[in-house]
Write a protein that holds these residues in place. Structure first.
Motif, mmCIF file in Angstrom:
data_model
loop_
_atom_site.group_PDB
_atom_site.id
_atom_site.type_symbol
_atom_site.label_atom_id
_atom_site.label_comp_id
_atom_site.label_asym_id
_atom_site.label_seq_id
_atom_site.Cartn_x
_atom_site.Cartn_y
_atom_site.Cartn_z
ATOM 1 N N LEU A 132 0.834 -1.191 0.000
ATOM 2 C CA LEU A 132 0.000 0.000 0.000
ATOM 3 C C LEU A 132 0.875 1.249 0.000
ATOM 4 O O LEU A 132 0.566 2.237 -0.688
ATOM 5 C CB LEU A 132 -0.893 -0.038 1.244
ATOM 6 C CG LEU A 132 -1.968 1.020 1.314
ATOM 7 C CD1 LEU A 132 -2.888 0.945 0.113
ATOM 8 C CD2 LEU A 132 -2.770 0.848 2.596
ATOM 9 N N ASP A 133 1.959 1.209 0.751
ATOM 10 C CA ASP A 133 2.896 2.337 0.763
ATOM 11 C C ASP A 133 3.347 2.713 -0.643
ATOM 12 O O ASP A 133 3.469 3.889 -0.978
ATOM 13 C CB ASP A 133 4.169 1.955 1.550
ATOM 14 C CG ASP A 133 4.036 2.284 3.017
ATOM 15 O OD1 ASP A 133 2.939 2.706 3.444
ATOM 16 O OD2 ASP A 133 5.020 2.082 3.753
ATOM 17 N N GLU A 134 3.667 1.695 -1.416
ATOM 18 C CA GLU A 134 4.148 1.973 -2.770
ATOM 19 C C GLU A 134 3.047 2.623 -3.613
ATOM 20 O O GLU A 134 3.304 3.539 -4.403
ATOM 21 C CB GLU A 134 4.651 0.692 -3.421
ATOM 22 C CG GLU A 134 5.931 0.178 -2.771
ATOM 23 C CD GLU A 134 6.434 -1.138 -3.349
ATOM 24 O OE1 GLU A 134 7.632 -1.233 -3.634
ATOM 25 O OE2 GLU A 134 5.617 -2.076 -3.508
ATOM 26 N N VAL A 135 1.817 2.130 -3.456
ATOM 27 C CA VAL A 135 0.714 2.687 -4.237
ATOM 28 C C VAL A 135 0.428 4.118 -3.801
ATOM 29 O O VAL A 135 0.325 5.031 -4.628
ATOM 30 C CB VAL A 135 -0.537 1.796 -4.099
ATOM 31 C CG1 VAL A 135 -1.708 2.409 -4.858
ATOM 32 C CG2 VAL A 135 -0.241 0.386 -4.592
ATOM 33 N N GLU A 136 0.329 4.313 -2.518
ATOM 34 C CA GLU A 136 0.074 5.668 -2.015
ATOM 35 C C GLU A 136 1.221 6.600 -2.378
ATOM 36 O O GLU A 136 1.002 7.766 -2.703
ATOM 37 C CB GLU A 136 -0.123 5.631 -0.500
ATOM 38 C CG GLU A 136 -1.445 4.962 -0.110
ATOM 39 C CD GLU A 136 -1.634 4.806 1.392
ATOM 40 O OE1 GLU A 136 -2.777 4.595 1.820
ATOM 41 O OE2 GLU A 136 -0.628 4.880 2.139
ATOM 42 N N GLY A 137 2.432 6.061 -2.333
ATOM 43 C CA GLY A 137 3.590 6.872 -2.715
ATOM 44 C C GLY A 137 3.485 7.334 -4.156
ATOM 45 O O GLY A 137 3.816 8.485 -4.476
ATOM 46 N N LEU A 138 3.004 6.463 -5.015
ATOM 47 C CA LEU A 138 2.909 6.858 -6.420
ATOM 48 C C LEU A 138 1.830 7.920 -6.615
ATOM 49 O O LEU A 138 1.995 8.846 -7.418
ATOM 50 C CB LEU A 138 2.613 5.627 -7.289
ATOM 51 C CG LEU A 138 2.538 5.885 -8.781
ATOM 52 C CD1 LEU A 138 3.801 6.554 -9.297
ATOM 53 C CD2 LEU A 138 2.304 4.593 -9.547
ATOM 54 N N VAL A 139 0.727 7.797 -5.878
ATOM 55 C CA VAL A 139 -0.336 8.795 -6.005
ATOM 56 C C VAL A 139 0.214 10.194 -5.746
ATOM 57 O O VAL A 139 -0.124 11.151 -6.446
ATOM 58 C CB VAL A 139 -1.500 8.477 -5.041
ATOM 59 C CG1 VAL A 139 -2.501 9.632 -4.991
ATOM 60 C CG2 VAL A 139 -2.208 7.196 -5.458
ATOM 61 N N SER A 140 1.099 10.289 -4.766
ATOM 62 C CA SER A 140 1.607 11.611 -4.408
ATOM 63 C C SER A 140 3.038 11.831 -4.863
ATOM 64 O O SER A 140 3.726 12.724 -4.382
ATOM 65 C CB SER A 140 1.543 11.773 -2.891
ATOM 66 O OG SER A 140 2.291 10.745 -2.281
ATOM 67 N N ALA A 141 3.496 11.032 -5.796
ATOM 68 C CA ALA A 141 4.924 11.011 -6.122
ATOM 69 C C ALA A 141 5.348 12.236 -6.893
ATOM 70 O O ALA A 141 4.633 12.724 -7.753
ATOM 71 C CB ALA A 141 5.243 9.774 -6.936
#
Lengths: 326, 326, 326, 326, 326, 326
Positions: free
Chosen positions: D310-319
């Protein structure tokens, strides 16, 4: 059939990959014969897709004729294999339901054309085990061969986990073997597939009794052959073979195989060696020795196919040593 | 622990790749028991990173419970392994300094909760060898089990290259074994870890003497088990096991293993077989036979884990032949 | 030489990939000696391309000196290898035509510089088999060594499929052996390369006779060494060695090797062990035992090179057991 | 389903090995959700053999519940996959005839028990495409969910090469979608599976029209979701998604994916992201952004499964950047 | 350091194997320089075991001198790596706790001997990040170099997940940089390691400001170098470099890298190119162009090490096309 | 020829293994044509050993006729290949000295028999580059074809690192091209092999000029074909083709290839597509489009051979999208 095996001595899916090879009891004999320089054609059914194409290419690469292969049906049968070692036997898990070969109509093959010019037709007891249609097709092939004067070789190859569409293989196999010239069988095969049982002190004596009984029951039989295996472990076997003709029983040199790389396909290599001998008019003893040597060598070759030359087989028959060849 | 092994029979880094498996003396027993259908939980410490996650997933995939695993510390312990062959023994190179398990505070585990409903706690002598903290944690676990009436199994597993934080393992192991119900040990273990030595003409007699002495010294002991190994080479061993209970010593069927794929983890498979038998109320002789058969089969399976079914183990106990299974 | 071998026990190109290793009869000895801590330089010719660079890097990585390697010519010689198993012998297919070593002018090497400070020069009978130029270069090396007081070791290594530029190796090898201090040879080598034949009840007696004859014929010879191999199968051999000095014949401990991983390179490991002993002033018996143990261990290591430490070899000489090392 | 894929960018059987992974449209979503920390159970049918066991272990390892999996039937469905690159599209060849899932009786599943405590049931249009029995089972599942107040998510996933037992999927899918809360569909799906067609200048407008029509036709629908893909090549795609709720259509951030490692399974990752958002009460826009980011990341991961946190997905949303993480 | 990376674009442990390479920020520069023909020695600490031996052999194979390597301590530091692709960045997970390098006493190295005859000492900011001992050793090395008139190159390489033994790297790095001749740094490095921050419209302007500030702060600095990277995705970057000397700032050719095979090690290749130029007396502009070209090429080479020739780097500097070389 | 390539994007011998494939400029065209359903025979010389046998099997597997292959000589030519990526070009290192093809006497081939019933003979400029004997054999083949009314296709394929036995290829190639019907050539080929040079603003204009000149010089020429490649990087190319007939120059659709898996063999796939079109009487424009599409697709397939179906090529010619095929 597409064989999917675990790498090395691993258990199935211990690592997420498979080694692949196109093979099968009949294909193994065909590829073995092609390696020995015998002209051979494969007759089977393969799906009309990339996997079927790859199977055709593989056979053709070994020099096996592929023009009588029918392309139809949904899928190629699969088997999952793991090699044995020590006290762990090799395992074969069949996944053949719904395969092209299981579903092909018995009348789909043009046997007179396929058998034109042939000396021998080789079948096994695995095909009739797959489905009633496949059993019908096998019987039709044998009958066509008989009418055309083509000799028939049949490796009984009893597989208890197949043969699920009928109570017992005996009626079907009995009908098939009525047209067979050369039968390869072991004790289980005689009993489960032909209803012939017996008892004896040792395996060769048992074979002598059962093969004699088979010859009595099936007057068309000219040869009954069998491998002789002393299973010390999955890695170490004694190995030899016997051949009964109408003139009696012949025994062969015995090999002590101390490092089995692959147990599967060794009976098929035996059959390829035997048919090579018979096709080429070798004396029965010589044909048997070639069969046993071919089967012996196959224990050293990974996967199903008998990837070995006639030179290597003949060399083993007369070998004094297993030294490095440079 | 993360095991990194050279492919096949290669030496370490002969080619620049490693096969990986999560394992360890305790994990191997847990995975073996899960394969045999025993409900089992792993209690350990793993780092809070991708490697730790992968270890949890691996255990969970085998059906081992992972909810009592603590996530803390810097790193997962590693061992580098090369398989042996012929005259070259297998080698294990530990890289466990600073691992999560070595650094976890003894009080970090909630043993009453972890042991709730458990019949047995299994520990080994490798964990206390890693660090004083790990030794304390082990002792705490044993004491908690004792208070809760949970039986304790301990595989002594002496490793001379670990045990670096103290002069001798004897004081620590003595304290631990005071709470143990089933001790698995060999001659080295008795001597180096418990200070019990002896002499005898053969290994089984030596075991009989030492295990009797252990039972005298540790009145809580109900069982002392040992594997019996006749090392002909790294590839060929005689293999059996012995089990002393308060009623005397039992011996088991002996196997001549002629092609060892993997030597590591065979003792853990023995223990898993034994615990399976004891947990399921089998007679001592039957439990021992299952242990020896499980350990025997494990010699054929690459890497540490006992990837085998109960059917296979039971089949070997009563086996007459190692024939291909199809 | 670049060795390209089929993976595991596969036949050549059964799967479309090769394992690669830089090796060769001389390089194998050099790498073995470097593992044992002996300062060693390789003198050979390699092409001035990426493949040649990779060969230099590989040798240098093992600690073998590479400054006397000449870079010239078109290609690096290749050999294709498949491992044997059971009744199938290992096979080596040479592809050395037109290699840098085959084409290098005999005068290209600056032997006085290369041999400066050296105790021993090691050559084999494979290099002169490759081409007349290579034979001339070999002879020049031996003569230079002799003039400089450097002892010469020669492993005869008869290869019938090489030696294609002349009627018989005998004249060439006779000339070479005139300058040799230590000759390693077997029955075929004596006969095919030096014209010395004999008969005896067993191999060691035959070696005694032939080595005596060799010592008579070549007064410079101080040692004649030979490996003793009882080939039960490609996987199982009896193994030992003999060493004749002017003081008589020494025999060594015999090993029963029951799981051969790689047969190729074992003679070179034997030579490395022997030279290690001679270079370090060990007694003849001890040198021979090290040689036999090194060769024995090499059977467990995939590919040509003797990747083993002196500790391991010495450990085997005095070993009581092949237990896991942890 | 067992996925067998050619290594790297190879064509099927270019080399004789397959990479294996247990997956499938529903399993991919389940594994994705488990990675995101959502409690999820898989309901399916698997054969009672080693392959079925391995599939259970794989799912369990990812934390997917497996207790509602039925073990029956002959075989596990297989798909053969080759990755695409540049102008060569990825290919999937189904081999699902006769699989356990295709043959399982619709009444075999105990839906009330399986759905107990569930918020959502996720199905796809691939299961009903396999056989009439599987379609019946799917419909039964949807009806049970509806009765129990469990929301239903359905990914239409039209596969023209399946759907062979009936004239058209429309009657079956129409019945199923009547019980669906969230429908994921593209233009082909709307037309071939629900009979809804339309025309528009661009894909998003078309989706707006078709999803509105779907909402009119199926009053139970609360959400219609779709991925938006601009296929520049098999290696480079524009990627986004849209979500219609009863409140209107939302669009998401668009990603330009310039190096596609694996195209298969990206829609399933999108669905996992969306369901994660809905299950956890995220706002619709946030749920859609997570879905699109999850699908985007999946293009970088080999094989079907959404192995990402989930961290990776959320990170991409705000990347702001794709820099190395150390 | 031992790098263990997932095969291809896989996630860590997606399949249970690792590719291995010995590398590290300093080793990468050393191996790059050796490829360019610069005489170079590695000074580090490695454990006295098989893994340490293999590391020595690997460096020596590339022509890096290894005689100043100290053998001590428990373990070799490890890093786990997965490659990035598209929107998924590469990841590095350090496992360096308790490594030989982290634990080596600062006084263990004999710097005067190690630096004898050297022009340059190259260090990085990763070593002092590992432990206080390693920081002390680094500082001692710099001071020794300064006393001996050896120029010092330092690549700042800020790693936020290391640096755990102290509040901030600034005091330590400030002390180190006082002795540095060539500093390689980026914006994060200036801020986190030297406390120098700034703001500018674009990265090159920011570098100009920060590098000027650094030169003011550290009068010993002769060069400040930086890579310029425009991260479009993990697979596609713009790439260049800048070099400030006391004479001002130089910019280099910019490369648009459209298919990144490996992102890790590119900065080290840049440094190797730059040091090659400075060691060989190239003009600053030429040295910078070589550095940028070396770094650019490195993006195409798997794993850490800069396996490329000077010809290839020079060829890229003057390249008009990337055509096949035959 | 035996192609040995480094795995993936690795440099040669970065890991010690090679992927193997039998291929070559002529074999690639033959295999491509066989995939497209054209009956094709290979005429070449292969050594009489296992490697030669494997080459025959490989060709036969693809359906290429092998009965005109001569078995003679010492060795099969080898090439070592590493794939390019980004700014690193692919590299091919030839090891063809002393190969069977280089040494075969020009008169060894029975061209009238080999060409019986053929429409086209396809040759390349690589064979005459290998040795004078091979050049003579090529010329003989062309002359025989001409006499028999067989059209000749020649792909010039200038390789500067071959052509070592003569000053310039021009006299030899001029003689050969006198008998050619279809010449495939690029700017380098025209200049280095035929002495035709020119200048133009863009490549297509240059090709127009040079091909016109060629048609003037060689009145037998009916077609001159060329690929058009815009090399942005080793991973990204613009790609098209041109075909001059006596009626003028045709251009084809241009493809922007954004992820090149393999650059080698793309020209051969182009030629296979073109010959397929000409053999089957397609209009010139259609034949050219097929050629360009075949070459385009080949960029996505690892190793030399054009493993693709006619359906795939025709599909690309009329493609609107590169969507997953299921």
């Amino acid at each position: 059939m597409l064989r999917l095996s675990a790498p090395g001595c691993e258990r199935l899916l211990q690592t997420p990959s498979f080694d692949a090879e196109f093979c099968g009891a009949e294909a193994n004999v065909a590829v073995g014969l092609a390696h020995f320089g015998v002209k051979v054609d494969m007759v089977t059914a393969l799906p009309e897709n990339t996997i079927g194409d790859a199977a055709v290419n593989a056979l053709r690469g070994f020099g096996v004729g592929t023009e009588h292969i029918i392309r139809c049906g949904d899928r190629l049968g699969i088997c999952f294999v793991e090699a044995g070692a020590g006290y762990r036997p090799a395992r074969v898990l069949y996944d053949r339901a719904g395969s092209s070969l299981a579903e092909v109509p018995a009348g789909a093959f043009d046997w007179p054309r396929a058998l034109e010019g042939a000396d021998w037709l080789h079948i096994t007891g695995i095909t009739p085990a797959v489905s009633r249609k496949a059993a019908d097709a096998t019987l039709k092939a044998v009958q066509a061969a008989r009418e055309l004067g083509v000799k028939v070789s049949c490796d009984a190859n009893y597989r208890s986990t197949l043969w699920r569409y009928c109570e017992s293989p005996i009626p079907i196999m009995t009908e098939i073997v009525k047209g067979v010239t050369l039968l390869s069988a072991g004790a289980d095969d005689f009993e489960q597939m032909l209803g012939l049982a017996g008892q004896a002190d040792d395996y060769v004596s048992l074979f002598e009794a059962l093969s004699a009984e088979a010859m009595d029951t099936f007057p068309n039989l000219q040869y009954v052959a069998g491998t002789v295996r002393d299973v010390r472990s999955a890695s170490s076997n004694g190995w030899s073979g016997v051949l009964r003709s109408r003139a009696g029983v012949l025994r062969a040199k015995r090999y002590e195989i101390d490092h089995i790389v692959e147990r599967i396909g060794t009976g098929d290599a035996f059959t390829a060696g035997l048919l090579y001998g018979l096709v080429n008019g070798k004396a029965n003893q010589e044909a048997l020795e070639l069969a046993v040597a071919a089967g012996c060598l196959k224990h050293s070759i990974p996967r199903d196919l008998a990837r070995m030359t006639l030179d290597e087989v003949e060399g083993l028959v007369s070998a004094s040593s297993v030294r490095v060849r440079r």
